[in-house]
Every structure is written in C-alpha cells, then in structure tokens.
Design an enzyme around this catalytic site. Structure first.
Site, PDB file in Angstrom:
ATOM      1  N   ASN A  11      -6.470  -2.992   6.605  1.00 48.34           N
ATOM      2  CA  ASN A  11      -6.610  -2.878   5.083  1.00 48.34           C
ATOM      3  C   ASN A  11      -7.740  -2.922   4.774  1.00 48.34           C
ATOM      4  O   ASN A  11      -7.819  -4.809   4.344  1.00 48.34           O
ATOM      5  CB  ASN A  11      -5.495  -2.983   3.902  1.00 48.34           C
ATOM      6  CG  ASN A  11      -5.485  -3.048   2.906  1.00 48.34           C
ATOM      7  OD1 ASN A  11      -6.225  -2.488   1.854  1.00 48.34           O
ATOM      8  ND2 ASN A  11      -4.295  -1.682   2.010  1.00 48.34           N
ATOM      9  N   HIS A  14      -9.718  -5.147  -0.515  1.00 44.07           N
ATOM     10  CA  HIS A  14     -10.173  -6.290  -1.160  1.00 44.07           C
ATOM     11  C   HIS A  14     -11.161  -6.182  -1.555  1.00 44.07           C
ATOM     12  O   HIS A  14     -12.134  -7.473  -1.539  1.00 44.07           O
ATOM     13  CB  HIS A  14      -8.743  -7.466  -1.237  1.00 44.07           C
ATOM     14  CG  HIS A  14      -7.964  -6.474  -1.441  1.00 44.07           C
ATOM     15  ND1 HIS A  14      -8.122  -6.657  -2.950  1.00 44.07           N
ATOM     16  CD2 HIS A  14      -6.429  -6.627  -0.872  1.00 44.07           C
ATOM     17  CE1 HIS A  14      -6.483  -6.549  -3.134  1.00 44.07           C
ATOM     18  NE2 HIS A  14      -5.182  -6.347  -2.300  1.00 44.07           N
ATOM     19  N   HIS A  47      -6.759   2.300   0.633  1.00 44.87           N
ATOM     20  CA  HIS A  47      -5.981   3.490  -0.934  1.00 44.87           C
ATOM     21  C   HIS A  47      -6.686   3.450  -1.559  1.00 44.87           C
ATOM     22  O   HIS A  47      -7.154   2.648  -2.662  1.00 44.87           O
ATOM     23  CB  HIS A  47      -4.998   1.823  -0.942  1.00 44.87           C
ATOM     24  CG  HIS A  47      -3.434   2.300  -2.667  1.00 44.87           C
ATOM     25  ND1 HIS A  47      -2.580   1.981  -2.808  1.00 44.87           N
ATOM     26  CD2 HIS A  47      -3.414   4.142  -2.569  1.00 44.87           C
ATOM     27  CE1 HIS A  47      -1.784   1.963  -3.370  1.00 44.87           C
ATOM     28  NE2 HIS A  47      -2.868   3.880  -3.581  1.00 44.87           N
ATOM     29  N   ARG A  49      -6.532   4.741  -5.226  1.00 45.88           N
ATOM     30  CA  ARG A  49      -5.539   4.434  -6.246  1.00 45.88           C
ATOM     31  C   ARG A  49      -6.287   4.996  -7.254  1.00 45.88           C
ATOM     32  O   ARG A  49      -7.122   5.542  -7.636  1.00 45.88           O
ATOM     33  CB  ARG A  49      -5.672   2.883  -6.417  1.00 45.88           C
ATOM     34  CG  ARG A  49      -4.683   2.213  -6.230  1.00 45.88           C
ATOM     35  CD  ARG A  49      -4.657   0.821  -6.324  1.00 45.88           C
ATOM     36  NE  ARG A  49      -3.640   0.971  -7.227  1.00 45.88           N
ATOM     37  CZ  ARG A  49      -1.851   0.379  -6.639  1.00 45.88           C
ATOM     38  NH1 ARG A  49      -2.381  -0.070  -5.952  1.00 45.88           N
ATOM     39  NH2 ARG A  49      -1.357   0.423  -8.044  1.00 45.88           N
ATOM     40  N   ARG A  53      -9.916   1.268  -8.743  1.00 46.47           N
ATOM     41  CA  ARG A  53      -9.615  -0.358  -8.902  1.00 46.47           C
ATOM     42  C   ARG A  53     -10.752  -1.175  -7.629  1.00 46.47           C
ATOM     43  O   ARG A  53     -10.983  -1.762  -7.716  1.00 46.47           O
ATOM     44  CB  ARG A  53      -8.300  -0.889  -9.822  1.00 46.47           C
ATOM     45  CG  ARG A  53      -7.361  -1.181  -8.392  1.00 46.47           C
ATOM     46  CD  ARG A  53      -6.602  -1.634  -8.677  1.00 46.47           C
ATOM     47  NE  ARG A  53      -5.333  -1.144 -10.261  1.00 46.47           N
ATOM     48  CZ  ARG A  53      -3.959  -1.923  -9.697  1.00 46.47           C
ATOM     49  NH1 ARG A  53      -3.505  -2.486  -9.084  1.00 46.47           N
ATOM     50  NH2 ARG A  53      -3.682  -1.128 -10.541  1.00 46.47           N
ATOM     51  N   GLU A  74      -4.302   5.577   2.596  1.00 49.57           N
ATOM     52  CA  GLU A  74      -3.278   5.529   1.575  1.00 49.57           C
ATOM     53  C   GLU A  74      -2.760   6.192   0.152  1.00 49.57           C
ATOM     54  O   GLU A  74      -3.750   5.996  -0.824  1.00 49.57           O
ATOM     55  CB  GLU A  74      -2.574   4.046   1.457  1.00 49.57           C
ATOM     56  CG  GLU A  74      -1.884   3.121   2.240  1.00 49.57           C
ATOM     57  CD  GLU A  74      -1.881   1.820   1.419  1.00 49.57           C
ATOM     58  OE1 GLU A  74      -1.597   1.394   0.418  1.00 49.57           O
ATOM     59  OE2 GLU A  74      -1.714   1.100   2.909  1.00 49.57           O
ATOM     60  N   THR A 105       1.312  -2.325  -4.686  1.00 45.91           N
ATOM     61  CA  THR A 105       2.661  -1.851  -4.663  1.00 45.91           C
ATOM     62  C   THR A 105       3.628  -2.381  -4.868  1.00 45.91           C
ATOM     63  O   THR A 105       3.796  -3.230  -3.462  1.00 45.91           O
ATOM     64  CB  THR A 105       1.912  -0.804  -3.226  1.00 45.91           C
ATOM     65  OG1 THR A 105       0.806  -0.168  -3.388  1.00 45.91           O
ATOM     66  CG2 THR A 105       3.126   0.125  -3.014  1.00 45.91           C
ATOM     67  N   GLU A 155       6.807   3.489   7.183  1.00 45.81           N
ATOM     68  CA  GLU A 155       6.453   2.507   7.010  1.00 45.81           C
ATOM     69  C   GLU A 155       6.835   0.938   6.172  1.00 45.81           C
ATOM     70  O   GLU A 155       7.295   1.508   4.871  1.00 45.81           O
ATOM     71  CB  GLU A 155       4.609   2.460   6.286  1.00 45.81           C
ATOM     72  CG  GLU A 155       4.240   0.542   6.156  1.00 45.81           C
ATOM     73  CD  GLU A 155       2.655   0.798   5.452  1.00 45.81           C
ATOM     74  OE1 GLU A 155       2.121   1.112   6.762  1.00 45.81           O
ATOM     75  OE2 GLU A 155       2.089  -0.739   5.241  1.00 45.81           O
ATOM     76  N   HIS A 198       2.764  -5.041   4.268  1.00 49.08           N
ATOM     77  CA  HIS A 198       2.897  -5.613   2.870  1.00 49.08           C
ATOM     78  C   HIS A 198       2.811  -7.008   2.800  1.00 49.08           C
ATOM     79  O   HIS A 198       3.783  -7.744   2.869  1.00 49.08           O
ATOM     80  CB  HIS A 198       3.365  -5.045   1.324  1.00 49.08           C
ATOM     81  CG  HIS A 198       2.548  -5.013   0.167  1.00 49.08           C
ATOM     82  ND1 HIS A 198       2.617  -6.384  -0.270  1.00 49.08           N
ATOM     83  CD2 HIS A 198       2.472  -4.307  -0.509  1.00 49.08           C
ATOM     84  CE1 HIS A 198       2.409  -6.493  -1.643  1.00 49.08           C
ATOM     85  NE2 HIS A 198       2.040  -5.161  -1.390  1.00 49.08           N
TER      86      HIS A 198
HETATM   87  N1  PXP Z   1       0.357  -0.975   3.455  1.00 56.40           N
HETATM   88  C1  PXP Z   1       1.143  -0.546   2.392  1.00 56.40           C
HETATM   89  C2  PXP Z   1       1.887   0.787   2.246  1.00 56.40           C
HETATM   90  C3  PXP Z   1       0.221  -1.159   1.161  1.00 56.40           C
HETATM   91  O1  PXP Z   1       0.600  -0.613  -0.016  1.00 56.40           O
HETATM   92  C4  PXP Z   1      -0.281  -2.862   1.455  1.00 56.40           C
HETATM   93  C5  PXP Z   1      -1.267  -2.866   0.248  1.00 56.40           C
HETATM   94  O2  PXP Z   1      -1.815  -2.385   0.145  1.00 56.40           O
HETATM   95  C6  PXP Z   1      -0.277  -2.760   2.298  1.00 56.40           C
HETATM   96  C7  PXP Z   1      -0.035  -2.212   3.999  1.00 56.40           C
HETATM   97  C8  PXP Z   1      -1.281  -4.097   2.475  1.00 56.40           C
HETATM   98  O3  PXP Z   1      -0.749  -5.401   2.589  1.00 56.40           O
HETATM   99  P1  PXP Z   1      -1.116  -6.690   2.200  1.00 56.40           P
HETATM  100  O4  PXP Z   1      -2.644  -6.750   1.576  1.00 56.40           O
HETATM  101  O5  PXP Z   1      -0.623  -7.873   1.004  1.00 56.40           O
HETATM  102  O6  PXP Z   1      -1.502  -7.413   3.108  1.00 56.40           O
END
Ligand code: PXP
Length: 252
Positions: A11, A14, A47, A49, A53, A74, A105, A155, A198
C-alpha cells in the site's frame, strides 16, 4: 500439504501522505509502486479517499496506466468512487468504510446493515470484471454475509490483533488470532478467497501468514516507516522474510 503461496500487496498511500505534507511532487507514490514491484511486491494497493488526504485522482490514473502488476483500488462505496473505479477498471477493488474524521480505516464494513447499499455496487463491479473484496471484521457470520452478497474475496481486518501485539497482551493476542483463524477457515470453506491486512508489522505478520486460507496480505504503514531507515527494497524483503517464516511455521 504445503501452504499455497502468499501474495504481498504494498500500500503506497503514505508515500502520498509525505508528499502532500509539502504540497509538491515528492516523494512520488507511483515511483514507490515501481520500486515496490522491483523489490518483490505482487501487487499495489492505494486508497482514494473522499477527502484526497493522500492518494489523488492523478495518482490512481498513473498507477493504473504505469504498473504491470495487479492494482487494488481501495474505496468507499460512493457514487463518485463507483464512477472512477468503473472507468479505470483496476484488477481489484477493496470496499472499505470511510469516515472523514478517522485517522485510518477503523473498522470493517457493516455488510449486514449495509447490504442494500453494497449489493448493487458488488454486482456492478463483478459485471465489469473488477475483483471485489470486502474489508470486514474477522467473524464467522460476516463470512456468511459476504458470501451471500456475491463478493469473491474478503479482506480480514487485522487491526485489533495488531493492537494486541503492540500492547504485548498474550491473552488478547490469543483471542484475536483465534478469531482470525475461525473466520479464515469458515470463509475459505465457503469458497471465499481470504486476504488480510491493517496494522501488520514484521513483528505481527507471522501468525497471520501462517493461516493456510490466507492468500494475500496488504501492508503499507509499517513498510513505509521502515523504508525511512532502511530503504523500501530492504523493508519489503524483511516483510517477505517474516511472511515466509510465518507461512513455513518457523516464525519466532
Ligand atoms: N487493507 C485495508 C483495507 C486498509 O484500509 C489498509 C489501510 O489503508 C491496509 C490494508 C494497510 O494497512 P497498513 O497501512 O496499516 O499496513
């Protein structure tokens, strides 16, 4: 029987968070996606959003155009996001709940209360050839509801388990892992493909990777946090090693 392979979706949200802190163009989340793939990511997750952001529309367009691995989009189920996802047609869409005020989330989708809203969206995505996953709490009755809604993938939200790991509370860890294991076994038995994610870190990923039904993990924050010190390729290699050790039953 050897466990099936476990995919890592990276992901890149960030990277965009850091870019947006200064409003410029660096660091570029698409460059991070290319670097993640070169380092062994099986797919990229981002994602978009409602408040933009981190990831922005142009990032999603470029990810869709430029990367040669599956893109997992996402999204909250809104008319706006449905329009974008049906236009871009990524490999996959992970449906998540979204509240403006949350930092990330915070819980799984309410797929029971939200059934009427979700069912037509899932049907449209299925028809468009976009593989739908539902980001849900790891509960047996939620697996039944996901199956009934016609989504091919769930998921499992690992946030509560990861909080227990951070708290160092063995009893809570045991309870949360048992919840994940029950949901994965039940969902897998129903024919759902099981993903999880997550809050996962090198420290917490092993026991989740060990669940035989889990086919994909989506991980972002911990990888980007580690990348600051060690670089993204090393962070991804470290995570993969922890996943593989967990899968093989050799995690500490
Ligand atoms: N899966 C989903 C559905 C999420 O919303 C997120 C956070 O954006 C993640 C995985 C990844 O989470 P993390 O950034 O905490 O590894």
């Amino acid at each position: 029987m050897p466990a099936s392979p476990l995919r890592l979706g990276v992901n890149v949200d960030h990277v965009a968070t850091l870019r947006n802190a200064r409003g410029g163009t660096m660091p570029d989340p698409v460059r991070a996606a290319h670097a993640a793939i070169a380092a062994g990511a099986d797919g990229i997750t981002a994602h978009l959003r409602e408040d933009r952001r981190h990831i922005r529309d142009a990032d999603m367009e470029r990810l869709r155009r430029e990367i040669d691995r599956p893109l997992n989009f996402e999204m909250a189920v809104t008319d706006e996001m449905m329009g974008i996802v049906l236009r871009l047609k990524p490999h996959a869409a992970c449906l998540v709940p979204e509240k403006r005020e949350e930092r990330t989330t915070e819980g799984g989708l309410d797929i029971i209360g939200g059934r009427e809203h979700l069912a037509p969206a899932i049907a449209r995505l299925n028809a468009a050839g976009v593989r739908v996953s539902l980001f849900v709490e790891p509960e047996v009755h939620v697996m039944d509801a996901a199956r009934a809604l016609g989504a091919p993938v769930v998921e499992l939200h690992t946030g509560t388990y990861c909080e227990a790991v951070i708290a160092g509370d063995p009893e809570r860890i045991r309870v949360e892992l048992a919840r994940l294991a029950r949901a994965a076994a039940h969902g897998g038995g129903l024919g759902l493909e099981i993903h999880a994610g997550h809050g996962l870190t090198v420290e917490s990923v092993g026991p989740v990777a060990a669940l035989p039904q889990v086919r994909e993990l989506n991980i972002g924050h911990a990888l980007m946090a580690e990348a600051i010190f060690d670089g993204l390729p090393a962070a991804i290699r470290g995570m993969r090693a922890a996943m593989e050790a967990g899968r093989a039953g050799t995690a500490a």
